[in-house]
Design a protein around this motif. Structure first.
Motif, PDB file in Angstrom:
ATOM      1  N   LYS A 281       0.666  -1.053   0.025  1.00  0.00           N
ATOM      2  CA  LYS A 281      -0.064   0.021   0.096  1.00  0.00           C
ATOM      3  C   LYS A 281       0.679   1.336  -0.072  1.00  0.00           C
ATOM      4  O   LYS A 281       0.185   2.431  -0.154  1.00  0.00           O
ATOM      5  CB  LYS A 281      -0.984   0.029   1.252  1.00  0.00           C
ATOM      6  CG  LYS A 281      -1.973  -1.416   1.285  1.00  0.00           C
ATOM      7  CD  LYS A 281      -3.103  -1.131   0.038  1.00  0.00           C
ATOM      8  CE  LYS A 281      -4.020  -2.123   0.226  1.00  0.00           C
ATOM      9  NZ  LYS A 281      -3.775  -3.465   0.525  1.00  0.00           N
ATOM     10  N   THR A 282       2.090   1.324   0.416  1.00  0.00           N
ATOM     11  CA  THR A 282       2.957   2.359   0.496  1.00  0.00           C
ATOM     12  C   THR A 282       4.311   1.841  -0.017  1.00  0.00           C
ATOM     13  O   THR A 282       4.546   0.774   0.028  1.00  0.00           O
ATOM     14  CB  THR A 282       3.295   2.815   2.101  1.00  0.00           C
ATOM     15  OG1 THR A 282       3.792   1.738   2.782  1.00  0.00           O
ATOM     16  CG2 THR A 282       2.013   3.024   2.380  1.00  0.00           C
ATOM     17  N   PRO A 283       5.173   2.778  -0.495  1.00  0.00           N
ATOM     18  CA  PRO A 283       6.354   2.475  -1.260  1.00  0.00           C
ATOM     19  C   PRO A 283       7.428   1.941  -0.118  1.00  0.00           C
ATOM     20  O   PRO A 283       8.103   1.107  -0.551  1.00  0.00           O
ATOM     21  CB  PRO A 283       7.088   3.915  -1.535  1.00  0.00           C
ATOM     22  CG  PRO A 283       5.717   4.942  -1.825  1.00  0.00           C
ATOM     23  CD  PRO A 283       4.684   4.318  -0.861  1.00  0.00           C
ATOM     24  N   ALA A 284       7.061   2.260   1.394  1.00  0.00           N
ATOM     25  CA  ALA A 284       8.211   1.701   2.383  1.00  0.00           C
ATOM     26  C   ALA A 284       7.556   0.127   2.297  1.00  0.00           C
ATOM     27  O   ALA A 284       8.713  -0.472   2.655  1.00  0.00           O
ATOM     28  CB  ALA A 284       7.825   2.341   3.611  1.00  0.00           C
ATOM     29  N   GLU A 285       6.560  -0.254   2.177  1.00  0.00           N
ATOM     30  CA  GLU A 285       6.391  -1.690   1.983  1.00  0.00           C
ATOM     31  C   GLU A 285       7.022  -2.542   0.867  1.00  0.00           C
ATOM     32  O   GLU A 285       7.234  -3.802   1.296  1.00  0.00           O
ATOM     33  CB  GLU A 285       4.630  -1.925   2.130  1.00  0.00           C
ATOM     34  CG  GLU A 285       3.912  -1.442   3.170  1.00  0.00           C
ATOM     35  CD  GLU A 285       2.463  -1.635   3.092  1.00  0.00           C
ATOM     36  OE1 GLU A 285       2.206  -2.672   2.451  1.00  0.00           O
ATOM     37  OE2 GLU A 285       1.700  -1.113   3.611  1.00  0.00           O
ATOM     38  N   LEU A 286       7.634  -1.812   0.014  1.00  0.00           N
ATOM     39  CA  LEU A 286       8.369  -2.707  -0.843  1.00  0.00           C
ATOM     40  C   LEU A 286       9.519  -3.436  -0.294  1.00  0.00           C
ATOM     41  O   LEU A 286      10.110  -4.168  -0.702  1.00  0.00           O
ATOM     42  CB  LEU A 286       8.730  -1.627  -2.106  1.00  0.00           C
ATOM     43  CG  LEU A 286       7.542  -1.117  -2.859  1.00  0.00           C
ATOM     44  CD1 LEU A 286       8.090  -0.248  -3.981  1.00  0.00           C
ATOM     45  CD2 LEU A 286       7.040  -2.487  -3.999  1.00  0.00           C
ATOM     46  N   ALA A 287      10.187  -2.858   0.672  1.00  0.00           N
ATOM     47  CA  ALA A 287      11.504  -3.145   1.494  1.00  0.00           C
ATOM     48  C   ALA A 287      11.085  -4.806   1.921  1.00  0.00           C
ATOM     49  O   ALA A 287      11.879  -5.534   2.111  1.00  0.00           O
ATOM     50  CB  ALA A 287      11.656  -2.571   2.462  1.00  0.00           C
ATOM     51  N   ASN A 288       9.711  -5.186   1.980  1.00  0.00           N
ATOM     52  CA  ASN A 288       9.469  -6.541   2.461  1.00  0.00           C
ATOM     53  C   ASN A 288       8.844  -7.498   1.389  1.00  0.00           C
ATOM     54  O   ASN A 288       8.440  -8.498   1.537  1.00  0.00           O
ATOM     55  CB  ASN A 288       8.047  -6.323   3.505  1.00  0.00           C
ATOM     56  CG  ASN A 288       8.609  -5.469   4.727  1.00  0.00           C
ATOM     57  OD1 ASN A 288       9.740  -5.725   5.343  1.00  0.00           O
ATOM     58  ND2 ASN A 288       7.822  -4.478   5.403  1.00  0.00           N
ATOM     59  N   HIS A 289       9.224  -6.926   0.210  1.00  0.00           N
ATOM     60  CA  HIS A 289       8.522  -7.646  -1.247  1.00  0.00           C
ATOM     61  C   HIS A 289       9.948  -7.946  -2.062  1.00  0.00           C
ATOM     62  O   HIS A 289      11.154  -7.284  -1.714  1.00  0.00           O
ATOM     63  CB  HIS A 289       7.691  -6.887  -1.896  1.00  0.00           C
ATOM     64  CG  HIS A 289       6.497  -6.929  -1.328  1.00  0.00           C
ATOM     65  ND1 HIS A 289       5.502  -7.822  -1.700  1.00  0.00           N
ATOM     66  CD2 HIS A 289       5.572  -6.032  -0.438  1.00  0.00           C
ATOM     67  CE1 HIS A 289       4.222  -7.532  -0.903  1.00  0.00           C
ATOM     68  NE2 HIS A 289       4.403  -6.468  -0.442  1.00  0.00           N
ATOM     69  N   ASN A 290       9.840  -9.076  -2.827  1.00  0.00           N
ATOM     70  CA  ASN A 290      10.660  -9.695  -3.727  1.00  0.00           C
ATOM     71  C   ASN A 290      10.727  -8.672  -5.024  1.00  0.00           C
ATOM     72  O   ASN A 290       9.658  -8.892  -5.759  1.00  0.00           O
ATOM     73  CB  ASN A 290      10.370 -10.784  -3.851  1.00  0.00           C
ATOM     74  CG  ASN A 290      11.976 -11.400  -4.557  1.00  0.00           C
ATOM     75  OD1 ASN A 290      12.991 -11.139  -4.066  1.00  0.00           O
ATOM     76  ND2 ASN A 290      11.711 -12.294  -5.621  1.00  0.00           N
ATOM     77  N   CYS A 291      11.725  -7.776  -5.048  1.00  0.00           N
ATOM     78  CA  CYS A 291      11.557  -6.669  -6.256  1.00  0.00           C
ATOM     79  C   CYS A 291      12.674  -7.119  -7.154  1.00  0.00           C
ATOM     80  O   CYS A 291      13.976  -7.449  -6.820  1.00  0.00           O
ATOM     81  CB  CYS A 291      11.883  -5.341  -5.817  1.00  0.00           C
ATOM     82  SG  CYS A 291      10.445  -4.653  -4.723  1.00  0.00           S
TER      83      CYS A 291
END
Length: 301
Positions: A181-191
């Motif tokens: 939901k927020t850019p900061a949550e991308l840190a917890n995703h596999n990019c």
């Protein structure tokens, strides 16, 4: 070879053919004294007499005959080179070496290259695909097509279009790991990111303070945009790619665009990049003009 040396060669060859300084001067649109000076300068530089002069006739010395024979070959080669260049200017021809990234190569160039080769049948195309910075001069590429930031400012660049990037993932990935939901949550995703371009690992988002760059990463780094598309479709992770790369999977629902409300979707240019002077080549100009004006290219962007 200097222009003066060519004029000296032309003078002595015409004298050898006509047997006359006056006739050679007339053929070369010079005065007899100018032709005499050219031959005298040539003989002085070589330190040897090339023409034996008597009151009744002119003749070549043995050294002069040797020189004229070689000079004729050189002048013929110069004329052939000029004719070849003029013919190339009239109709672009020869080997054209083009380098581009996988996304542009597959989704833009691939469909329109047959049209280009049909229009210019005397051009042979060497197409290199690489999602990395290439050394145009060292690797002898005529043109590189690149999206986004330009590298070496000494190179010649022409804008041929623009595009933007989209952040997306497959429905299977989002069902399993959730939608950030927020850019900061991308840190917890596999990019999944492209190697070779560090700035593409920092995804831009709008914030009250301006542009926020979110560092991303994951289990896969690759130099191929095609691989990223395949991995996103397989459910491996989230990617950020040029929209022209993912436009079809997005339309079909096989990928879903996320964070659209905060993603900084700045249009970026697509450039044709050439070594210094490369834009003067007829085959290069023909290729770039073709790209910039092709309706399929404009539609893809």
């Amino acid at each position: 070879m200097s222009d003066a040396s060519l004029k000296e060669m032309q003078a002595i060859c015409r004298i050898a053919e006509t047997g006359s300084f006056a006739q050679a001067a007339d053929d070369l649109a010079l005065t007899p004294s100018a032709v005499s000076k050219l031959v005298g300068r040539l003989e002085s530089r070589l330190g040897i007499r090339l023409i034996a002069r008597t009151t009744r006739r002119l003749s070549l010395t043995s050294e002069g005959a040797m020189y004229v024979a070689r000079a004729r070959d050189i002048l013929a080669a110069v004329e052939d080179a000029e004719q070849e260049v003029m013919a190339s200017a009239a109709e672009p021809s020869g080997l054209l070496r083009v380098n581009t990234g996988t996304a542009f190569g597959r989704y833009v160039l691939g469909p329109i290259i047959p049209d280009f080769l049909a229009r210019y049948p005397k051009i042979r195309l060497d197409l290199g695909i690489a999602d990395r910075q290439v050394d145009l001069i060292g690797e002898q590429w005529d043109v590189a097509i690149r999206m986004g930031q330009l590298g070496d400012p000494s190179l010649v660049a022409r804008k041929i279009g623009e595009s933007s990037r989209a952040i997306c993932a497959s429905p299977a990935y989002l069902d399993r790991y959730g939608v950030p939901k927020t850019p900061a949550e991308l840190a917890n995703h596999n990019c999944i990111v492209i190697s070779g371009f560090p700035y593409l690992r920092r995804w831009p988002f709008a914030s009250p303070e301006g542009v926020n760059l979110q560092e991303v990463g994951g289990s896969l780094i690759t130099d191929s945009a095609d691989v990223i598309v395949d991995m996103m479709l397989s459910g491996l992770g989230i990617g950020r790619l040029a929209r022209l790369t993912v436009v079809q999977p997005l339309k079909e629902g096989r990928l879903i665009e996320i964070l659209k409300d905060v993603h900084r979707i700045d249009p970026f240019p697509i450039h044709a990049i050439m070594p210094p002077g490369g834009n003067r080549s007829p085959k290069v100009r023909a290729f770039i003009d073709f790209l910039a004006g092709h309706p399929l290219l404009k539609a893809s962007l």
